[in-house]
Design a protein around this motif. Sequence first.
Motif, PDB file in Angstrom:
ATOM      1  N   ASN A  92       0.817  -1.208   0.000  1.00 20.42           N
ATOM      2  CA  ASN A  92       0.000   0.000   0.000  1.00 20.42           C
ATOM      3  C   ASN A  92       0.856   1.265   0.000  1.00 20.42           C
ATOM      4  O   ASN A  92       0.360   2.360  -0.162  1.00 20.42           O
ATOM      5  N   VAL A  93       2.146   1.100   0.197  1.00 20.93           N
ATOM      6  CA  VAL A  93       3.033   2.251   0.231  1.00 20.93           C
ATOM      7  C   VAL A  93       3.583   2.526  -1.167  1.00 20.93           C
ATOM      8  O   VAL A  93       4.278   1.702  -1.741  1.00 20.93           O
ATOM      9  N   ARG A  94       3.219   3.664  -1.657  1.00 20.00           N
ATOM     10  CA  ARG A  94       3.721   4.092  -2.954  1.00 20.00           C
ATOM     11  C   ARG A  94       5.064   4.789  -2.740  1.00 20.00           C
ATOM     12  O   ARG A  94       5.213   5.610  -1.846  1.00 20.00           O
ATOM     13  N   HIS A  95       6.032   4.476  -3.576  1.00 19.15           N
ATOM     14  CA  HIS A  95       7.356   5.023  -3.323  1.00 19.15           C
ATOM     15  C   HIS A  95       7.741   6.149  -4.267  1.00 19.15           C
ATOM     16  O   HIS A  95       8.862   6.624  -4.261  1.00 19.15           O
ATOM     17  N   THR A  96       6.815   6.558  -5.082  1.00 19.81           N
ATOM     18  CA  THR A  96       7.108   7.741  -5.889  1.00 19.81           C
ATOM     19  C   THR A  96       6.668   8.981  -5.116  1.00 19.81           C
ATOM     20  O   THR A  96       5.820   8.911  -4.236  1.00 19.81           O
ATOM     21  N   GLY A  97       7.244  10.118  -5.441  1.00 22.29           N
ATOM     22  CA  GLY A  97       6.878  11.350  -4.773  1.00 22.29           C
ATOM     23  C   GLY A  97       7.525  11.533  -3.423  1.00 22.29           C
ATOM     24  O   GLY A  97       7.093  12.339  -2.628  1.00 22.29           O
ATOM     25  N   THR A  98       8.572  10.795  -3.146  1.00 21.14           N
ATOM     26  CA  THR A  98       9.260  10.943  -1.875  1.00 21.14           C
ATOM     27  C   THR A  98      10.303  12.056  -1.964  1.00 21.14           C
ATOM     28  O   THR A  98      10.629  12.532  -3.045  1.00 21.14           O
ATOM     29  N   ALA A  99      10.806  12.429  -0.791  1.00 25.30           N
ATOM     30  CA  ALA A  99      11.747  13.546  -0.729  1.00 25.30           C
ATOM     31  C   ALA A  99      13.019  13.258  -1.511  1.00 25.30           C
ATOM     32  O   ALA A  99      13.559  14.130  -2.202  1.00 25.30           O
ATOM     33  N   ILE A 100      13.511  12.045  -1.422  1.00 24.86           N
ATOM     34  CA  ILE A 100      14.780  11.760  -2.096  1.00 24.86           C
ATOM     35  C   ILE A 100      14.626  11.783  -3.600  1.00 24.86           C
ATOM     36  O   ILE A 100      15.533  12.179  -4.324  1.00 24.86           O
ATOM     37  N   GLU A 101      13.447  11.401  -4.079  1.00 24.09           N
ATOM     38  CA  GLU A 101      13.241  11.485  -5.528  1.00 24.09           C
ATOM     39  C   GLU A 101      13.249  12.932  -5.981  1.00 24.09           C
ATOM     40  O   GLU A 101      13.825  13.266  -7.015  1.00 24.09           O
ATOM     41  N   GLU A 102      12.592  13.758  -5.199  1.00 23.25           N
ATOM     42  CA  GLU A 102      12.626  15.193  -5.465  1.00 23.25           C
ATOM     43  C   GLU A 102      14.077  15.688  -5.491  1.00 23.25           C
ATOM     44  O   GLU A 102      14.493  16.406  -6.402  1.00 23.25           O
ATOM     45  N   THR A 103      14.839  15.276  -4.497  1.00 21.87           N
ATOM     46  CA  THR A 103      16.237  15.708  -4.415  1.00 21.87           C
ATOM     47  C   THR A 103      17.035  15.235  -5.620  1.00 21.87           C
ATOM     48  O   THR A 103      17.808  15.998  -6.206  1.00 21.87           O
ATOM     49  N   LEU A 104      16.842  13.985  -5.992  1.00 23.10           N
ATOM     50  CA  LEU A 104      17.621  13.468  -7.111  1.00 23.10           C
ATOM     51  C   LEU A 104      17.193  14.089  -8.426  1.00 23.10           C
ATOM     52  O   LEU A 104      17.954  14.089  -9.391  1.00 23.10           O
ATOM     53  N   ARG A 105      16.003  14.619  -8.477  1.00 18.10           N
ATOM     54  CA  ARG A 105      15.601  15.299  -9.692  1.00 18.10           C
ATOM     55  C   ARG A 105      16.374  16.620  -9.820  1.00 18.10           C
ATOM     56  O   ARG A 105      16.521  17.150 -10.916  1.00 18.10           O
ATOM     57  N   VAL A 106      16.856  17.135  -8.685  1.00 16.00           N
ATOM     58  CA  VAL A 106      17.639  18.363  -8.708  1.00 16.00           C
ATOM     59  C   VAL A 106      19.119  18.053  -8.874  1.00 16.00           C
ATOM     60  O   VAL A 106      19.818  18.647  -9.700  1.00 16.00           O
ATOM     61  N   VAL A 107      19.589  17.102  -8.105  1.00 17.81           N
ATOM     62  CA  VAL A 107      21.016  16.885  -7.925  1.00 17.81           C
ATOM     63  C   VAL A 107      21.499  15.619  -8.622  1.00 17.81           C
ATOM     64  O   VAL A 107      22.695  15.380  -8.737  1.00 17.81           O
ATOM     65  N   GLY A 108      20.550  14.812  -9.113  1.00 18.37           N
ATOM     66  CA  GLY A 108      20.897  13.513  -9.647  1.00 18.37           C
ATOM     67  C   GLY A 108      21.204  13.544 -11.125  1.00 18.37           C
ATOM     68  O   GLY A 108      20.499  12.951 -11.922  1.00 18.37           O
ATOM     69  N   ASP A 109      22.244  14.222 -11.481  1.00 24.22           N
ATOM     70  CA  ASP A 109      22.704  14.180 -12.861  1.00 24.22           C
ATOM     71  C   ASP A 109      24.213  14.177 -12.824  1.00 24.22           C
ATOM     72  O   ASP A 109      24.820  14.228 -11.763  1.00 24.22           O
TER      73      ASP A 109
END
Lengths: 153, 153
Positions: free
Chosen positions: A9-26
Amino acid sequence: MYLHRVMENVRHTGTAIEETLRVVGDRWSILLVRAGLRGIRRFDDFCDDLGIARPVLTERLRRLVKFGIFERVKYQDKPVRYEYRLTEAGLALSPALVALVRWSEEYSQESSSDVTLVHAPCGTELEQAFWCRSCQSTFGPNAVKGVASQLDS
Amino acid sequence: MYLHRVMENVRHTGTAIEETLRVVGDRWSILLVRAGLRGIRRFDDFCDDLGIARPVLTERLRRLVKFGIFERVKYQDKPVRYEYRLTEAGLALSPALVALVRWSEEYSQESSSDVTLVHAPCGTELEQAFWCRSCQSTFGPNAVKGVASQLDS
DNA sequence: ACCACTGAGTTCGGATTCCGAACTCAGTAT
DNA sequence: ATACTGAGTTCGGAATCCGAACTCAGTGGT
């Protein structure tokens, strides 16, 4: 897999780390932070130091400014010129950077590491560990477990 | 063909972190490691959990296997099926991951429910530290110093 | 006045990578 | 006979990346 999905029941999209990696993950952002920590501040210096393409550097710095990791500071008036400085949040990325450097030293096959990280007071090469406050002990990644935080659902 | 030119264009490139970020420095790889730490092993589960496009997942897993972060393990014979497990090197990325998660919690504006990492035996939320073997003590990033390894230049 | 130079970008066309949707293929379950 | 499963592959279009060349305001030298 469908059954598994229903049971989870736990969706793992939209978490803080995903947000962070969208900024810093390149490929460049972490290197830009590293360059910032080494004292680099000007556009052309970032460009020369990293070999990043100018349009990409423009876009990346804009994004990092937008997310509060760098700030764009005017350092000269006559021809108005700006430089990029790490913010407090940007400096706070250094533990992650150190962890990556440490990993690189130990596991990256492509050798020629530039620096070794040591404990400043004594010069001993550092190791990294997790610390449990209640057990008062260090431990390795095998003793790490993930627990879903209880917030809404 | 294009990578050749990038490789030849060696200025400050060739350091270990840059090499590492060429492997792990994209939007998905760290998230794949995180999913691996959460126990996810199968292709479709990675796909479903992260929402990554299948062709990209294929390429990414192949690269992570090539660089020793995941291993591809046959878990069934009849229809031959493989799953992906973190290697020791992959587990060793967890300090970097933890550092990023903690940064996200503190500085990322978008904060949804996430997974908290804890010390498995006692359930206490973990902290991160560097460990000096000769001093027998933990310390933070401020006491870290870089020392140039013997290298030309 | 003329010209070269600096720093921080922008513009350009082409190469690379990303994406969702649909397809494959061997084997299993009904 | 049909549907389903898991681990991918194939497809075309969209987004991103790249180096090289250009802009623009001001500065310094002759």
